[in-house]
Design a protein around this motif. Structure first.
Motif, PDB file in Angstrom:
ATOM      1  N   UNK A  30       0.843  -1.198   0.000  1.00 33.96           N
ATOM      2  CA  UNK A  30       0.000   0.000   0.000  1.00 33.96           C
ATOM      3  C   UNK A  30       0.879   1.250   0.000  1.00 33.96           C
ATOM      4  N   UNK A  31       0.279   2.367  -0.388  1.00 32.38           N
ATOM      5  CA  UNK A  31       1.016   3.628  -0.437  1.00 32.38           C
ATOM      6  C   UNK A  31       0.712   4.456   0.806  1.00 32.38           C
ATOM      7  N   UNK A  32       1.764   4.982   1.396  1.00 32.09           N
ATOM      8  CA  UNK A  32       1.612   5.926   2.492  1.00 32.09           C
ATOM      9  C   UNK A  32       1.142   7.272   1.943  1.00 32.09           C
ATOM     10  N   UNK A  33       1.724   7.670   0.834  1.00 35.58           N
ATOM     11  CA  UNK A  33       1.260   8.827   0.067  1.00 35.58           C
ATOM     12  C   UNK A  33       1.764   8.664  -1.360  1.00 35.58           C
ATOM     13  N   UNK A  34       1.151   9.403  -2.277  1.00 35.14           N
ATOM     14  CA  UNK A  34       1.544   9.342  -3.675  1.00 35.14           C
ATOM     15  C   UNK A  34       1.787  10.742  -4.223  1.00 35.14           C
ATOM     16  N   UNK A  35       2.656  10.784  -5.206  1.00 38.13           N
ATOM     17  CA  UNK A  35       3.026  12.044  -5.840  1.00 38.13           C
ATOM     18  C   UNK A  35       1.781  12.811  -6.297  1.00 38.13           C
ATOM     19  N   UNK A  36       1.740  14.104  -5.972  1.00 36.18           N
ATOM     20  CA  UNK A  36       0.636  14.949  -6.385  1.00 36.18           C
ATOM     21  C   UNK A  36      -0.465  15.101  -5.362  1.00 36.18           C
ATOM     22  N   UNK A  37      -0.472  14.246  -4.330  1.00 33.21           N
ATOM     23  CA  UNK A  37      -1.481  14.360  -3.274  1.00 33.21           C
ATOM     24  C   UNK A  37      -1.213  15.593  -2.426  1.00 33.21           C
ATOM     25  N   UNK A  38      -2.278  16.156  -1.847  1.00 29.03           N
ATOM     26  CA  UNK A  38      -2.116  17.266  -0.907  1.00 29.03           C
ATOM     27  C   UNK A  38      -1.275  16.791   0.277  1.00 29.03           C
ATOM     28  N   UNK A  39      -0.274  17.591   0.637  1.00 32.86           N
ATOM     29  CA  UNK A  39       0.668  17.198   1.683  1.00 32.86           C
ATOM     30  C   UNK A  39       0.356  17.940   2.977  1.00 32.86           C
ATOM     31  N   UNK A  40      -0.174  17.228   3.943  1.00 38.13           N
ATOM     32  CA  UNK A  40      -0.517  17.838   5.225  1.00 38.13           C
ATOM     33  C   UNK A  40       0.247  17.213   6.380  1.00 38.13           C
ATOM     34  N   UNK A  50       9.824   1.461   3.834  1.00 34.02           N
ATOM     35  CA  UNK A  50       9.053   2.262   2.882  1.00 34.02           C
ATOM     36  C   UNK A  50       9.973   2.702   1.753  1.00 34.02           C
ATOM     37  N   UNK A  51       9.579   2.416   0.521  1.00 32.04           N
ATOM     38  CA  UNK A  51      10.362   2.828  -0.644  1.00 32.04           C
ATOM     39  C   UNK A  51       9.864   4.180  -1.152  1.00 32.04           C
ATOM     40  N   UNK A  52      10.789   5.123  -1.303  1.00 34.04           N
ATOM     41  CA  UNK A  52      10.477   6.445  -1.817  1.00 34.04           C
ATOM     42  C   UNK A  52      10.893   6.493  -3.284  1.00 34.04           C
ATOM     43  N   UNK A  78       7.906  20.757   3.679  1.00 37.84           N
ATOM     44  CA  UNK A  78       7.975  21.761   4.742  1.00 37.84           C
ATOM     45  C   UNK A  78       8.173  23.159   4.166  1.00 37.84           C
ATOM     46  N   UNK A  79       7.495  24.120   4.765  1.00 41.24           N
ATOM     47  CA  UNK A  79       7.648  25.538   4.445  1.00 41.24           C
ATOM     48  C   UNK A  79       7.402  25.839   2.959  1.00 41.24           C
ATOM     49  N   UNK A  80       6.399  25.190   2.390  1.00 37.96           N
ATOM     50  CA  UNK A  80       5.992  25.480   1.011  1.00 37.96           C
ATOM     51  C   UNK A  80       4.502  25.808   0.996  1.00 37.96           C
ATOM     52  N   UNK A  81       4.113  26.683   0.064  1.00 40.20           N
ATOM     53  CA  UNK A  81       2.706  27.040  -0.059  1.00 40.20           C
ATOM     54  C   UNK A  81       1.971  26.012  -0.922  1.00 40.20           C
ATOM     55  N   UNK A  84       2.269  19.815  -2.154  1.00 43.76           N
ATOM     56  CA  UNK A  84       1.887  18.492  -2.655  1.00 43.76           C
ATOM     57  C   UNK A  84       3.105  17.589  -2.559  1.00 43.76           C
ATOM     58  N   UNK A  85       2.852  16.307  -2.333  1.00 43.60           N
ATOM     59  CA  UNK A  85       3.974  15.369  -2.252  1.00 43.60           C
ATOM     60  C   UNK A  85       4.662  15.277  -3.611  1.00 43.60           C
TER      61      UNK A  85
END
Length: 232
Positions: A30-40, A50-52, A78-81, A84-85
């Motif tokens: 399973x994915x912890x997060x995927x590219x393009x998802x909102x990063x919170x 976990x493979x990045x 971090x520290x971005x407006x 997204x991942x």
């Protein structure tokens, strides 16, 4: 015994755990997060691997690192407006992971100079590792990329044996190819050459490196400290 003992995370783990928002019991595949998802959130790995990786528009995958116990991932937001991942995080085995809200970490970094200093040191080391990986991929070609990846894996997951160094991490040839930015067919060919020359052998999906110095000589290894020459 492991060939190289993994360095203790420079960021105080107990300090980060007090900011944990929730605990995730994640399953392999399973994915912890995927590219393009909102990063919170940022994620602190308590167990599992976990493979990045980065997936290109044509579907090719470039694996960048494997995170393990006490590693952070998702930190590039971090520290971005409107963050997204930038990468995807795939579970290679079942794991327990705590999620920490991005805004909480940012606030604590502003208020806690010691934590800010440790984060700066850790990010600096992380960028240096990434820089050396891309250097090897770009300058050494397909064969050199594989040799470099094998060297890094001996530093991260190597176990000294009488006949060489066992990389205690089961990987398919496709997964290995993803770390080298090339095709499975190319990796198959190079691995077969190395096996014929008795540089490596493969047992139950795990690679044993018999001639580490050969791999280092072939790519002009600079013998960087293991903390930088690693796959994590």
């Amino acid at each position: 015994m492991p060939l190289v003992t993994k360095a203790t995370h420079s960021i105080e783990i107990k300090e980060l755990l007090q900011f944990a928002d929730r605990t995730i019991h994640a399953k392999k595949g399973t994915y912890l997060f995927q590219e393009g998802m909102e990063a919170e959130e940022l994620y602190l790995i308590l167990s599992g691997k976990v493979q990045i990786s980065k997936v290109t528009q044509d579907g090719r995958e470039l694996a960048l690192r494997i995170c393990g116990q006490n590693d952070l991932c998702g930190e590039l937001t971090l520290f971005t407006e409107d963050p997204k991942y930038l990468l995807s995080a795939l579970l290679l085995e079942d794991g327990e992971i705590v999620a920490i809200r991005k805004d909480v970490i940012e606030r604590e970094i502003f208020q806690n100079p010691a934590l800010a200093f440790e984060f700066m040191k850790w990010m600096s080391d992380h960028f240096r590792k990434t820089q050396t990986k891309f250097r090897d991929l770009v300058l050494n070609g397909k064969k050199g990329a594989l040799f470099s990846t094998l060297i890094r894996m001996t530093n991260s997951y190597g176990i000294r044996r009488q006949d060489g160094i066992l990389i205690d991490l089961p990987l398919t040839n496709q997964e290995l190819a993803n770390f080298c930015g090339t095709s499975r067919e190319s990796i198959n060919r190079i691995l077969n050459e190395l096996k014929r020359e008795k540089i490596i052998s493969i047992h139950k999906g795990r690679i044993i490196v018999h001639e580490l110095d050969y791999l280092k000589t072939e790519i002009g290894c600079e013998n960087c400290p293991a903390v930088y020459c690693s796959i994590d």
